[in-house]
Enzyme design. Sequence first.
Site, short mmCIF file in Angstrom:
data_model
loop_
_atom_site.label_atom_id
_atom_site.label_comp_id
_atom_site.label_asym_id
_atom_site.label_seq_id
_atom_site.Cartn_x
_atom_site.Cartn_y
_atom_site.Cartn_z
N HIS A 67 -13.88 32.08 45.76
CA HIS A 67 -14.68 32.59 44.64
C HIS A 67 -16.03 33.05 45.20
O HIS A 67 -16.52 32.47 46.18
CB HIS A 67 -14.88 31.43 43.65
CG HIS A 67 -15.49 31.80 42.35
ND1 HIS A 67 -16.84 32.01 42.20
CD2 HIS A 67 -14.95 31.97 41.11
CE1 HIS A 67 -17.10 32.29 40.93
NE2 HIS A 67 -15.97 32.28 40.26
N LYS A 110 -14.82 23.26 32.95
CA LYS A 110 -13.42 23.59 33.24
C LYS A 110 -12.51 22.38 33.03
O LYS A 110 -11.31 22.43 33.30
CB LYS A 110 -13.30 24.11 34.68
CG LYS A 110 -13.97 25.48 34.87
CD LYS A 110 -13.73 26.00 36.25
CE LYS A 110 -14.66 27.12 36.64
NZ LYS A 110 -14.30 28.41 36.09
N1 PMP Z 1 -15.31 28.20 42.40
C1 PMP Z 1 -14.13 28.38 41.80
C2 PMP Z 1 -12.87 28.16 42.59
C3 PMP Z 1 -14.08 28.75 40.46
O1 PMP Z 1 -12.90 28.94 39.87
C4 PMP Z 1 -15.28 28.93 39.74
C5 PMP Z 1 -15.27 29.35 38.27
N2 PMP Z 1 -14.47 30.46 38.00
C6 PMP Z 1 -16.48 28.72 40.39
C7 PMP Z 1 -16.47 28.34 41.72
C8 PMP Z 1 -17.80 28.86 39.69
O2 PMP Z 1 -17.90 27.91 38.67
P1 PMP Z 1 -19.10 27.97 37.60
O3 PMP Z 1 -19.08 29.35 37.03
O4 PMP Z 1 -18.75 26.91 36.60
O5 PMP Z 1 -20.36 27.68 38.35
#
Ligand code: PMP
Length: 405
Positions: free
Chosen positions: A117, A220
């Site tokens: 990500h 999540k």
């Molecule tokens: N890492 C991963 C693997 C994710 O799926 C996500 C959310 N899509 C994030 C980081 C970032 O999370 P957040 O937007 O809650 O900070």
Amino acid sequence: MRREDFPILNEKVHERALVYLDNAATTQKPQVVIDAIVEAYSHWNANVHRGVHHLSQVATQKHEEAREKVAQLIHAQSSEEIIFTKGTTDSLNMLARSFGEAMVNDGDEIIVSQLEHHSNIVPWQMLCERKGAVLKVIPLRDDLTLDVEAFKGLLSEKTRLVSVAHVSNVLGIINPVEEIIRLAHEKGVAVCVDGAQSVPHLAMDVQQLDCDFLVFSAHKMYGPTGLGVLYGKKEWLDKLPPVEGGGEMIEHVSFEKTTYNVLPYKFEAGTPNYVGSYAFSKAIDYVQAIGLEEVAKYEHELAVYLEEQLVLLSNVRVYAAGQEKAGAVSFNVYKADGGLIHPFDVGVLLDRQGVAVRTGHHCAEPLIDYLGVPGTVRASVGLYNTKEDVDVFVAALKKAIMMLE
Ligand code: PMP
């Protein structure tokens, strides 16, 4: 599984019953979590830690009990190792700044993977720019799993940290983090696990996993937005410097010299999100009452069923089909002449039928570029989804394909 506990699932979207399959982006909240937020502001709201008055003590106790609960959830050795942040992204940025400040110098190397990500790429890139360090990338094999052999070759005397996702937010694949941690530790290299997509779906034991850091978001896992966790082994957190200065993180302040608070407060500048932590503790209670293993098993069966249904459709290509997954399945739809139907168009037609999925690059552009597509359609399950949801989704997809072909 306990769909009735989630009031939003009674909403109609475009006059259709909502089928929510965007759980990898965020999950819906059970009534107990919504009630916890109302309860906090209605009955005991007060700033934590500094007050001698009753409400402040109640708020402090609930916030610290929530920290204990998170420590138990991931089997941390102690709640000192649990730092509350705003979310996974905030946790990763904090770690990159703190670890980077203390441990990374010119010419050093940080390793991430091709399927990360953006939140697990950009903070490390920024660190590399600041410090003159180099970002190395674990490549993928043809089956879209991490190339562990290539990873062995990337580890060097210069490697300072490896940061990898436990579960890919695009492909749903469970990465071999145990092996990565073992190989990194053999070379004395620390490992951060991005658990944003694994903590909600898999029972997590940081001591067994032996990761040095773990990051994840409450939203999540049926908890509130604006709250996340940075877990770190105590020996690391003791060594690393604070990132933000201000209230709460200090022991004594004078203009000559400021000394810092003990763990975990050293890393928590300013008024913390104590309403969020309390609501998250209720989400943890909720999931634990059903049973983490039970939830994991149920979601796994549902995701397998979903993938099986998709694989049956001749013009659908499922990515990493057949690989061990948790929660999410990504795919694209192709016309009879082989042309790709844009995932956005598929998403819009599903939405018109009340089905919420995510389309696009899923904040993982390097992976999407590697797949050579403009994006994917991602369906991701939570504990309240049912086989009927999957059937409605597949029927809606078939209809969308007929309209787009
Ligand atoms: N890492 C991963 C693997 C994710 O799926 C996500 C959310 N899509 C994030 C980081 C970032 O999370 P957040 O937007 O809650 O900070």
